[in-house]
Design a protein around this motif. Structure first.
Motif, PDB file in Angstrom:
ATOM      1  N   TYR A  40      -8.114   5.606  15.617  1.00  0.00           N
ATOM      2  CA  TYR A  40      -9.378   5.083  15.078  1.00  0.00           C
ATOM      3  C   TYR A  40      -9.645   3.639  15.521  1.00  0.00           C
ATOM      4  CZ  TYR A  40      -6.437   3.015  11.344  1.00  0.00           C
ATOM      5  OH  TYR A  40      -5.501   2.305  10.648  1.00  0.00           O
ATOM      6  N   GLN A  41      -8.650   2.973  16.082  1.00  0.00           N
ATOM      7  CA  GLN A  41      -8.846   1.611  16.568  1.00  0.00           C
ATOM      8  C   GLN A  41      -9.154   1.630  18.065  1.00  0.00           C
ATOM      9  OE1 GLN A  41      -5.928  -1.351  15.543  1.00  0.00           O
ATOM     10  NE2 GLN A  41      -5.261  -0.248  13.716  1.00  0.00           N
ATOM     11  N   ARG A  42     -10.008   0.709  18.489  1.00  0.00           N
ATOM     12  CA  ARG A  42     -10.196   0.557  19.934  1.00  0.00           C
ATOM     13  C   ARG A  42      -8.954  -0.130  20.502  1.00  0.00           C
ATOM     14  NH1 ARG A  42     -14.058  -4.570  21.481  1.00  0.00           N
ATOM     15  NH2 ARG A  42     -12.851  -6.178  20.425  1.00  0.00           N
ATOM     16  N   GLY A  43      -8.820  -0.097  21.797  1.00  0.00           N
ATOM     17  CA  GLY A  43      -7.650  -0.666  22.429  1.00  0.00           C
ATOM     18  C   GLY A  43      -7.686  -2.179  22.505  1.00  0.00           C
ATOM     19  N   TYR A  44      -6.785  -2.722  23.304  1.00  0.00           N
ATOM     20  CA  TYR A  44      -6.688  -4.181  23.458  1.00  0.00           C
ATOM     21  C   TYR A  44      -7.917  -4.677  24.216  1.00  0.00           C
ATOM     22  CZ  TYR A  44      -4.850  -8.771  24.674  1.00  0.00           C
ATOM     23  OH  TYR A  44      -4.675 -10.119  24.795  1.00  0.00           O
ATOM     24  N   ARG A  45      -8.610  -5.681  23.617  1.00  0.00           N
ATOM     25  CA  ARG A  45      -9.856  -6.157  24.235  1.00  0.00           C
ATOM     26  C   ARG A  45      -9.996  -7.679  24.214  1.00  0.00           C
ATOM     27  NH1 ARG A  45      -9.569  -1.756  25.579  1.00  0.00           N
ATOM     28  NH2 ARG A  45     -11.131  -0.102  25.710  1.00  0.00           N
ATOM     29  N   TRP A  46      -8.917  -8.394  23.990  1.00  0.00           N
ATOM     30  CA  TRP A  46      -9.062  -9.850  23.966  1.00  0.00           C
ATOM     31  C   TRP A  46      -9.424 -10.377  25.348  1.00  0.00           C
ATOM     32  CZ3 TRP A  46      -5.531 -13.501  20.681  1.00  0.00           C
ATOM     33  CH2 TRP A  46      -6.010 -13.502  19.360  1.00  0.00           C
ATOM     34  N   THR A  47     -10.369 -11.300  25.364  1.00  0.00           N
ATOM     35  CA  THR A  47     -10.829 -11.907  26.609  1.00  0.00           C
ATOM     36  C   THR A  47     -10.015 -13.168  26.919  1.00  0.00           C
ATOM     37  OG1 THR A  47     -12.449 -13.318  25.497  1.00  0.00           O
ATOM     38  CG2 THR A  47     -13.158 -11.081  26.118  1.00  0.00           C
ATOM     39  N   LYS A  48     -10.312 -13.746  28.075  1.00  0.00           N
ATOM     40  CA  LYS A  48      -9.646 -14.994  28.474  1.00  0.00           C
ATOM     41  C   LYS A  48      -9.810 -16.065  27.399  1.00  0.00           C
ATOM     42  CE  LYS A  48      -9.816 -18.579  32.063  1.00  0.00           C
ATOM     43  NZ  LYS A  48     -10.436 -18.984  33.348  1.00  0.00           N
ATOM     44  N   ASN A  49     -11.018 -16.186  26.830  1.00  0.00           N
ATOM     45  CA  ASN A  49     -11.263 -17.214  25.807  1.00  0.00           C
ATOM     46  C   ASN A  49     -10.394 -17.010  24.572  1.00  0.00           C
ATOM     47  OD1 ASN A  49     -13.156 -18.553  27.354  1.00  0.00           O
ATOM     48  ND2 ASN A  49     -14.909 -17.478  26.455  1.00  0.00           N
ATOM     49  N   ASN A  50     -10.237 -15.744  24.160  1.00  0.00           N
ATOM     50  CA  ASN A  50      -9.389 -15.456  22.996  1.00  0.00           C
ATOM     51  C   ASN A  50      -7.933 -15.844  23.260  1.00  0.00           C
ATOM     52  OD1 ASN A  50     -11.311 -12.482  22.828  1.00  0.00           O
ATOM     53  ND2 ASN A  50     -11.481 -14.161  21.363  1.00  0.00           N
ATOM     54  N   VAL A  51      -7.448 -15.482  24.444  1.00  0.00           N
ATOM     55  CA  VAL A  51      -6.050 -15.762  24.794  1.00  0.00           C
ATOM     56  C   VAL A  51      -5.810 -17.265  24.878  1.00  0.00           C
ATOM     57  CG1 VAL A  51      -4.275 -15.481  26.564  1.00  0.00           C
ATOM     58  CG2 VAL A  51      -5.781 -13.560  25.986  1.00  0.00           C
ATOM     59  N   LEU A  52      -6.738 -17.970  25.550  1.00  0.00           N
ATOM     60  CA  LEU A  52      -6.601 -19.420  25.690  1.00  0.00           C
ATOM     61  C   LEU A  52      -6.662 -20.121  24.339  1.00  0.00           C
ATOM     62  CD1 LEU A  52      -8.744 -20.188  28.885  1.00  0.00           C
ATOM     63  CD2 LEU A  52      -6.251 -20.209  28.672  1.00  0.00           C
ATOM     64  N   ASP A  70      -4.078  -3.785  11.029  1.00  0.00           N
ATOM     65  CA  ASP A  70      -4.872  -4.925  11.497  1.00  0.00           C
ATOM     66  C   ASP A  70      -3.938  -5.939  12.147  1.00  0.00           C
ATOM     67  OD1 ASP A  70      -7.497  -6.223  11.649  1.00  0.00           O
ATOM     68  OD2 ASP A  70      -6.590  -7.759  10.380  1.00  0.00           O
ATOM     69  N   GLY A  71      -4.388  -6.528  13.251  1.00  0.00           N
ATOM     70  CA  GLY A  71      -3.588  -7.536  13.945  1.00  0.00           C
ATOM     71  C   GLY A  71      -3.170  -7.115  15.340  1.00  0.00           C
ATOM     72  N   GLN A  72      -3.738  -5.968  15.815  1.00  0.00           N
ATOM     73  CA  GLN A  72      -3.357  -5.456  17.130  1.00  0.00           C
ATOM     74  C   GLN A  72      -3.562  -6.494  18.236  1.00  0.00           C
ATOM     75  OE1 GLN A  72      -5.224  -2.713  20.626  1.00  0.00           O
ATOM     76  NE2 GLN A  72      -5.937  -2.290  18.548  1.00  0.00           N
ATOM     77  N   GLN A  73      -4.718  -7.144  18.230  1.00  0.00           N
ATOM     78  CA  GLN A  73      -5.045  -8.071  19.321  1.00  0.00           C
ATOM     79  C   GLN A  73      -4.080  -9.261  19.344  1.00  0.00           C
ATOM     80  OE1 GLN A  73      -7.542  -6.990  21.337  1.00  0.00           O
ATOM     81  NE2 GLN A  73      -7.930  -5.275  19.946  1.00  0.00           N
ATOM     82  N   ARG A  74      -3.785  -9.817  18.160  1.00  0.00           N
ATOM     83  CA  ARG A  74      -2.883 -10.974  18.075  1.00  0.00           C
ATOM     84  C   ARG A  74      -1.461 -10.610  18.478  1.00  0.00           C
ATOM     85  NH1 ARG A  74      -6.133 -11.268  13.664  1.00  0.00           N
ATOM     86  NH2 ARG A  74      -4.641 -10.251  12.275  1.00  0.00           N
ATOM     87  N   LEU A 133      -9.237   0.550   5.051  1.00  0.00           N
ATOM     88  CA  LEU A 133      -8.860  -0.859   5.057  1.00  0.00           C
ATOM     89  C   LEU A 133      -9.182  -1.501   6.403  1.00  0.00           C
ATOM     90  CD1 LEU A 133      -7.594  -3.272   3.668  1.00  0.00           C
ATOM     91  CD2 LEU A 133      -5.338  -2.426   4.339  1.00  0.00           C
ATOM     92  N   PHE A 134      -8.917  -0.772   7.491  1.00  0.00           N
ATOM     93  CA  PHE A 134      -9.240  -1.271   8.826  1.00  0.00           C
ATOM     94  C   PHE A 134     -10.740  -1.548   8.943  1.00  0.00           C
ATOM     95  CE2 PHE A 134     -10.834  -0.326  13.095  1.00  0.00           C
ATOM     96  CZ  PHE A 134     -10.122  -1.250  13.846  1.00  0.00           C
ATOM     97  N   THR A 135     -11.548  -0.616   8.433  1.00  0.00           N
ATOM     98  CA  THR A 135     -12.998  -0.783   8.501  1.00  0.00           C
ATOM     99  C   THR A 135     -13.450  -2.012   7.725  1.00  0.00           C
ATOM    100  OG1 THR A 135     -13.300   1.608   8.699  1.00  0.00           O
ATOM    101  CG2 THR A 135     -15.221   0.322   8.009  1.00  0.00           C
ATOM    102  N   ARG A 136     -12.883  -2.211   6.533  1.00  0.00           N
ATOM    103  CA  ARG A 136     -13.256  -3.374   5.728  1.00  0.00           C
ATOM    104  C   ARG A 136     -12.886  -4.679   6.429  1.00  0.00           C
ATOM    105  NH1 ARG A 136     -11.593  -7.171   2.240  1.00  0.00           N
ATOM    106  NH2 ARG A 136      -9.383  -6.716   2.448  1.00  0.00           N
ATOM    107  N   LEU A 137     -11.688  -4.721   6.981  1.00  0.00           N
ATOM    108  CA  LEU A 137     -11.219  -5.952   7.617  1.00  0.00           C
ATOM    109  C   LEU A 137     -11.992  -6.274   8.886  1.00  0.00           C
ATOM    110  CD1 LEU A 137      -7.365  -5.476   7.201  1.00  0.00           C
ATOM    111  CD2 LEU A 137      -8.809  -7.116   6.000  1.00  0.00           C
ATOM    112  N   ASN A 138     -12.515  -5.245   9.543  1.00  0.00           N
ATOM    113  CA  ASN A 138     -13.160  -5.478  10.834  1.00  0.00           C
ATOM    114  C   ASN A 138     -14.678  -5.410  10.782  1.00  0.00           C
ATOM    115  OD1 ASN A 138     -11.002  -5.555  13.210  1.00  0.00           O
ATOM    116  ND2 ASN A 138     -10.248  -4.218  11.588  1.00  0.00           N
ATOM    117  N   ARG A 139     -15.235  -5.091   9.615  1.00  0.00           N
ATOM    118  CA  ARG A 139     -16.690  -5.118   9.480  1.00  0.00           C
ATOM    119  C   ARG A 139     -17.124  -6.578   9.446  1.00  0.00           C
ATOM    120  NH1 ARG A 139     -17.417  -2.665   4.760  1.00  0.00           N
ATOM    121  NH2 ARG A 139     -17.624  -0.577   5.647  1.00  0.00           N
ATOM    122  N   GLY A 140     -17.757  -7.029  10.485  1.00  0.00           N
ATOM    123  CA  GLY A 140     -18.150  -8.433  10.573  1.00  0.00           C
ATOM    124  C   GLY A 140     -16.961  -9.344  10.779  1.00  0.00           C
ATOM    125  N   LYS A 141     -15.812  -8.774  11.205  1.00  0.00           N
ATOM    126  CA  LYS A 141     -14.599  -9.564  11.453  1.00  0.00           C
ATOM    127  C   LYS A 141     -14.209 -10.397  10.234  1.00  0.00           C
ATOM    128  CE  LYS A 141     -13.865  -8.093  15.575  1.00  0.00           C
ATOM    129  NZ  LYS A 141     -12.708  -7.223  15.863  1.00  0.00           N
TER     130      LYS A 141
END
Length: 612
Positions: free
Chosen positions: A24-36, A83-87, A213-221
């Motif tokens: 139900y989660q999308r994959g890894y999508r952090w951009t250069k700005n997020n990583v930096l 929650d926390g996949q990207q980090r 819970l995932f939906t709540r945490l990620n609705r509007g980030k």
């Protein structure tokens, strides 16, 4: 029902763990700005000397125990990462980069660890687990592409030489993320607790569905807030474990009931406006403000979870944990009592508005007896007022905040000492308006923007509207009004020199006192608190224009500070012979006397004239 668990974990404590990313989660999508941003935040934290004995805390990762089949069908035990996949994936990429670039392998057993780097499995992309442990570049699938780009970005950050020798920088960041047991503990100043840590939020409640819970945490980030994490810490299984089961349930139930009471009360705009200088919408959970008060979180603090990280001690017993909650209740009850007491409401409301912290006031209340607490408050008010307040001058920008304090205290005192009603000074409204110091009399256009026609037109219109009633020469006034109304001010041909000429002609027709205005123009008796944000040209208007605007605002129920209302409704006029269009010398003196009476209640006038 099992309670959810919450604690902080170092990256070292995550070694050997398996994490599962459901479909139900999308994959890894952090951009250069997020990583930096993450790299720069960690590096900035490390460079701050006062952080050497603390830790940098990431946003929470939310997990629950789970088993799943590997790509070869073998059962894996670990945690579903709600929650926390990207980090967590980015931390994995940073460690992989450092270990491969610096040591040519990601094996950690040679460094004293029993386990290697944690693993991340994707339900629909199981090959990503192996790929994360390499430095390969692959853009055949979106996940692999973003993971590859993240690693390239991390390499570039290490090798750009802005922070020093790349190998040294890698070692420095690696020690923050993952101190090597055999090597780093021998080095002076290396403390594994002073590192990057995560907030570990483990769901044990079977009724709480992961996807919801995932939906709540990620609705509007919307992230988990300090308040939510503190509440979870109070009611989790490890809290109050020394108590009998019945007593433990009773204590948690009591805490949750009072928590809800506090949250409801803090959502009252009048109460919130009294206790806080922040807008109501700043906090999704208003009780978090009390935790910020207790932990003395600074307005400039960037860490969203500062209060959670600093609220609890490393080891909490039943007694210390309950004492923490009693402290929250104590501050809340004090605020509630002050809010209900008309005298304390105005005095403490003034102090909070002018920057005195609620924590400081609460501590003073504890140190004082009930009888002398108000004396302490009066002393604090006196200390907030400039020693030579009558000599404050608007032309000195360093005096502006001191002038505002004097005028605010005057307005608050006038409301407090009003025997005709029980009205309260609306601190919330006052904090929400565009607070500005305004000259009561201002017969010039000095502050009008020479390049902004949007200010010229309103100024001209406001002033020609009063000319028929106040002009010293009605014939000249009618002629000038016709001329200005025939103009197209927005036309390119109309210049600032034209505006300056017309404004001068208008001002010549408006009556003035036979007094040198430079003697009082920037003094406190010619200043008032206004919230006239809708039109900047009003600041440069003559008294009569402002008076009419204030009457219009009063008619529709706008908030106008009491002293300001007295000024423009001609309260200080001593008789019918006083011209309504002029702020006279007698009125200025009467206004100053009002200010003096309010201030000298706390701070007698002195002869100190050299204070800046």
């Amino acid at each position: 029902m099992q309670e959810n668990q919450i604690e902080t974990k170092s990256i070292t404590e995550l070694l050997g763990l398996n994490f599962y990313i459901p479909a139900y989660q999308r994959g890894y999508r952090w951009t250069k700005n997020n990583v930096l941003q993450l790299l720069n935040d960690i590096w900035e934290y490390r460079q701050e000397s006062d952080n050497r004995n603390s830790f940098y805390c990431l946003q929470p990762i939310v997990v629950r125990k789970k088993e799943w089949p590997d790509i070869d069908g073998k059962t894996i035990s670990g945690y579903e990462l709600v929650d926390g996949q990207q980090r967590l994936t980015t931390i994995h990429r940073i460690l992989t980069c450092i270990l491969l670039e610096r040591y040519n392998k990601i094996d950690l057993t040679s460094r004293g660890y029993k386990q290697n780097i944690f693993s991340i499995y994707y339900e629909t992309r199981l090959e990503s687990k192996t790929f994360l442990e390499t430095s390969d570049y692959n853009k055949s699938k979106p996940d692999l592409y973003y993971m590859s780009e993240a690693l390239e970005c991390i390499k570039a950050w290490f090798y750009n030489n802005e922070r020093g020798i790349p190998d040294d920088v890698m070692d420095e960041v690696r020690r923050l993320l993952l101190p090597f047991i055999k090597e780093d503990e021998k080095q002076k100043g290396i403390n594994p607790e002073w590192s990057v840590q995560v907030i570990w939020y483990e769901i044990n409640d079977e009724q709480q569905k992961s996807e919801d819970l995932f939906t709540r945490l990620n609705r509007g980030k919307i992230p988990l807030t300090s308040a939510e994490l503190i509440k979870a810490k109070f009611v989790n299984a490890d809290s109050f474990k020394e108590l009998a089961q019945d007593e433990k349930i009773k204590r948690r139930t009591q805490l949750i009931q009072i928590w809800d009471e506090i949250e409801n009360q803090l959502n009252n705009p009048k109460f919130w406006g009294f206790i806080s200088n922040y807008p109501l919408e700043k906090y999704s959970n208003k009780i978090e403000y009390l935790f910020d008060v207790i932990t003395q979180k600074k307005p400039t603090e960037k860490d969203l979870l500062y209060s959670f990280i600093n609220f609890f001690e490393d080891t909490e017993t039943e007694a210390t944990l309950w004492a923490k909650w009693i402290q929250v209740e104590d501050i809340y009850r004090s605020l509630l009592f002050w809010f209900s007491d008309r005298v304390l409401y105005h005095k403490i409301g003034y102090l909070i508005t002018t920057g005195t912290s609620v924590r400081f006031l609460s501590d003073k209340r504890k140190e004082s007896t009930k009888d002398n607490f108000e004396l302490v408050i009066d002393k604090l008010i006196a200390e907030s007022i400039h020693l030579s307040w009558e000599k404050l001058n608007y032309e000195k920008s360093s005096h502006h905040q001191d002038i505002i304090k004097v005028l605010l205290l005057t307005n608050v005192e006038l409301m407090l000492t009003n025997d005709l009603g029980n009205d309260l000074f609306p601190f919330g409204y006052f904090k929400s308006i565009a607070k500005s110091l305004e000259h009561i009399h201002s017969q010039n256009i000095d502050k009008i923007n020479q390049n902004s026609k949007t200010e010229w037109g309103p100024w001209l219109n406001a002033h020609i509207n009063i000319l028929p009633q106040v002009a010293t020469d009605k014939v000249k006034a009618e002629k000038l009004i016709r001329e200005i109304r025939s103009l197209d001010i927005n036309n390119r041909s109309y210049k600032y020199d034209d505006f300056k000429k017309h404004s001068s002609q208008i001002l010549e027709l408006i009556p003035t006192e036979d007094v040198n205005e430079s003697e009082y123009l920037h003094n406190i008796e010619n200043l008032a608190l206004l919230g006239l944000s809708e039109n900047i040209s009003l600041s440069n208007s003559v008294f009569e224009v402002k008076r009419r605007k204030l009457i219009e605002m009063d008619r529709i129920g706008s908030f106008i500070p009491q002293a300001t209302k007295r000024i423009f409704l001609k309260y200080y006029s001593l008789g019918n012979e006083q011209p309504y269009s002029i702020w006279t010398k007698q009125e200025r003196e009467a206004y100053l006397l009002d200010i003096r009476k309010c201030v000298e209640k706390y701070k007698p006038l002195t002869d100190s004239s050299n204070e800046d």
